[in-house]
Scaffold this active site. Structure first.
Site, PDB file in Angstrom:
ATOM      1  N   ASN A   8       0.488  -1.283   0.005  1.00 36.62           N
ATOM      2  CA  ASN A   8       0.307   0.206  -0.055  1.00 36.62           C
ATOM      3  C   ASN A   8       0.758   1.275   0.186  1.00 36.62           C
ATOM      4  O   ASN A   8       1.642   1.332   1.341  1.00 36.62           O
ATOM      5  CB  ASN A   8      -1.043   0.138   1.278  1.00 36.62           C
ATOM      6  CG  ASN A   8      -2.049   1.207   1.379  1.00 36.62           C
ATOM      7  OD1 ASN A   8      -1.510   2.003   0.787  1.00 36.62           O
ATOM      8  ND2 ASN A   8      -2.452   1.061   2.843  1.00 36.62           N
ATOM      9  N   HIS A 180     -12.255   3.696   0.058  1.00 35.92           N
ATOM     10  CA  HIS A 180     -12.668   2.689   1.204  1.00 35.92           C
ATOM     11  C   HIS A 180     -13.176   1.948   0.834  1.00 35.92           C
ATOM     12  O   HIS A 180     -13.647   1.244   2.034  1.00 35.92           O
ATOM     13  CB  HIS A 180     -13.217   3.479   2.896  1.00 35.92           C
ATOM     14  CG  HIS A 180     -12.528   4.802   3.133  1.00 35.92           C
ATOM     15  ND1 HIS A 180     -13.205   5.940   3.073  1.00 35.92           N
ATOM     16  CD2 HIS A 180     -11.351   5.019   2.572  1.00 35.92           C
ATOM     17  CE1 HIS A 180     -11.798   7.077   4.028  1.00 35.92           C
ATOM     18  NE2 HIS A 180     -11.112   6.440   3.749  1.00 35.92           N
ATOM     19  N   ARG A 240      -8.169  16.947   4.569  1.00 31.30           N
ATOM     20  CA  ARG A 240      -9.138  17.547   3.706  1.00 31.30           C
ATOM     21  C   ARG A 240     -10.350  17.678   3.854  1.00 31.30           C
ATOM     22  O   ARG A 240     -11.080  17.452   5.289  1.00 31.30           O
ATOM     23  CB  ARG A 240      -9.724  15.802   2.252  1.00 31.30           C
ATOM     24  CG  ARG A 240      -8.090  15.565   1.927  1.00 31.30           C
ATOM     25  CD  ARG A 240      -8.290  13.961   1.276  1.00 31.30           C
ATOM     26  NE  ARG A 240      -8.064  13.192   1.962  1.00 31.30           N
ATOM     27  CZ  ARG A 240      -7.825  11.676   2.321  1.00 31.30           C
ATOM     28  NH1 ARG A 240      -9.378  11.229   1.188  1.00 31.30           N
ATOM     29  NH2 ARG A 240      -7.425  10.861   2.868  1.00 31.30           N
ATOM     30  N   GLU A 378      -8.241  -3.949   5.625  1.00 30.89           N
ATOM     31  CA  GLU A 378      -7.992  -3.895   4.219  1.00 30.89           C
ATOM     32  C   GLU A 378      -7.369  -4.890   3.750  1.00 30.89           C
ATOM     33  O   GLU A 378      -7.087  -5.373   2.597  1.00 30.89           O
ATOM     34  CB  GLU A 378      -7.091  -2.143   4.198  1.00 30.89           C
ATOM     35  CG  GLU A 378      -9.035  -1.498   4.173  1.00 30.89           C
ATOM     36  CD  GLU A 378      -8.190   0.149   4.506  1.00 30.89           C
ATOM     37  OE1 GLU A 378      -7.493  -0.220   5.205  1.00 30.89           O
ATOM     38  OE2 GLU A 378      -9.130   1.001   3.907  1.00 30.89           O
TER      39      GLU A 378
END
Ligand code: AMP
Length: 390
Positions: A8, A180, A240, A378
């Site tokens: 990742n 996501h 963000r 994940e």
């Protein structure tokens, strides 16, 4: 032992996880590590099973100036320390574009296709793809698989997938993709194990980490998400902005003379909790701070989660369960309690003791909405997909 490596890659970090495969209990995490500070002050850290420390050292910046070099350094350390037979690499790739609703086996052609989505995710996609290129060049025979953050949401209805701008933009890929997805897919599967009686119902999952979004799950499938074309929409995040009137961006360009790059940096890196508080992007710092702006930033975050949860519940025609996950959702009883308060209108009732104790069910028995804490994984989702494609 056969093993699969999961990568990742971000702008200045490479996270990696090695899974042993073939055992009776499914993939087992052997190593979890990260090289961060790539190009400035690179540092390699990795732990083994039960979090035993395997390595924790600085690397020379000249040795790890960029992601390809970090990929080499990580691969070299793996070879020296792990006696495994690497059979595949699974990559997290943020954007699969309109076509990929499933993971895909990588080759030069697929890689070139994925490079087309760099403008749609300029801060993530190029970095996600770099180690793929490095591995294809170094180990062309090694199977590699891309797993996309957008894929789980590709079944959204056309109504949910559109912006109200001329159709030609949708045709060229300006769509509400949602992100996501690997986290939501994992949670969707996990719910069938930990809460089988509600898993097929109407569920809002809140992935609240440094990036944050909500996903509406109907019978385990994503039907709506707060994230859209890029990872900027919806909830305010660590740095963000979340949902913003596009008129603000026009104002910044027209009236303040900002360039597209300056606006991009403002909205991706200087906004959210960091921009509002002026203190930090990290919820832990904000909870500890005496600065009233820190408390205000958290109030705003919680308010927006509640607001968007209402929108997700409307998409689902009701709400059976609300699931907290990721860094904030899994670890902060204070933020969970504040969000639960905002869900009281739909019948959610928090059990404060269960919440404080970090239980997986944190609602009372009579709550009309089940409140759950489910840790996400994940990387495990990526290794499962990679195995399935081999
Ligand atoms: P993630 O992106 O899922 O790794 O989440 C990272 C974020 O989780 C951090 O920036 C923190 O804001 C938040 N976080 C992690 N641990 C805690 C904690 N114990 N309490 C509050 N927030 C936390």
């Amino acid at each position: 032992m056969d093993a699969i490596l999961v990568l990742n890659a971000g702008s200045s970090s490479l996270k990696f996880q090695l899974f042993g495969i073939g055992g009776p209990d499914g993939p087992q995490a052997l190593v979890k590590g990260k090289i961060d500070g790539i190009g400035t002050h690179p540092h390699l850290r990795a732990t083994g099973p039960a979090k035993t420390l395997l390595v924790d050292r600085d690397c020379a910046p000249s040795e790890v100036p960029d992601l390809p070099a970090a990929t080499h350094a990580m691969a070299g350390w793996m070879r020296e320390t792990q006696q495994v037979n690497l059979v595949a690499v699974g990559h997290r790739v943020v954007h699969g574009g309109p076509d990929y609703s499933q993971p895909v086996r990588l080759d030069e052609q697929v890689l070139q296709y994925l490079e087309r989505f760099i403008p749609l995710a300029p801060l993530h996609q190029p970095h996600n793809l770099e180690p793929i290129r490095t591995m294809i060049e170094r180990r062309p025979e090694l199977p590699q698989v891309a797993c996309f953050d957008t894929a789980f949401h590709r079944g959204h209805s056309a109504v949910a997938d559109h912006y109200a701008i001329p159709e030609r933009f949708h045709a060229e890929g300006v769509r509400r993709y949602g992100f996501h997805g690997l986290s939501y897919e994992y949670i969707s599967g996990r719910l069938r194990e930990v809460a089988p009686d509600v898993a097929g119902g109407r569920i809002v999952v809140a992935h609240l980490g440094s990036g944050a979004s909500l996903c509406a799950l109907s019978d385990g499938r994503s039907i709506e998400s707060t994230l859209g074309f890029t990872a900027l929409d919806g909830l305010p995040m660590g740095t963000r902005c979340g949902q913003i009137d596009p008129g603000v961006i026009l104002y910044l360009i027209d009236q303040k003379g900002m360039t597209a790059k300056e606006v991009q940096d403002l909205l991706y890196k200087e906004s959210g909790l960091k921009g509002l508080s002026g203190v930090s992007n990290d919820v832990r710092d904000l909870l500890e701070s005496d600065d009233p702006r820190a408390a205000f930033a958290l109030d705003h975050f919680v308010y927006r989660v509640g607001l968007h949860a209402g929108a997700m519940a409307a998409a689902l025609d009701g709400l059976d369960a609300f699931v907290f996950t990721a860094g904030i959702g899994e670890n902060s009883p204070e933020i969970r309690a504040a969000i639960a308060k905002r869900l009281e209108w739909c019948g959610a009732e928090l059990d404060p003791a269960a919440n404080a104790a970090g239980k997986s069910v944190i609602s009372t028995e009579r709550s009309r909405v089940r409140l759950l804490v489910v840790p996400t994984d994940e990387e495990l989702m990526i290794v499962r997909h990679t195995l399935a494609l081999l």
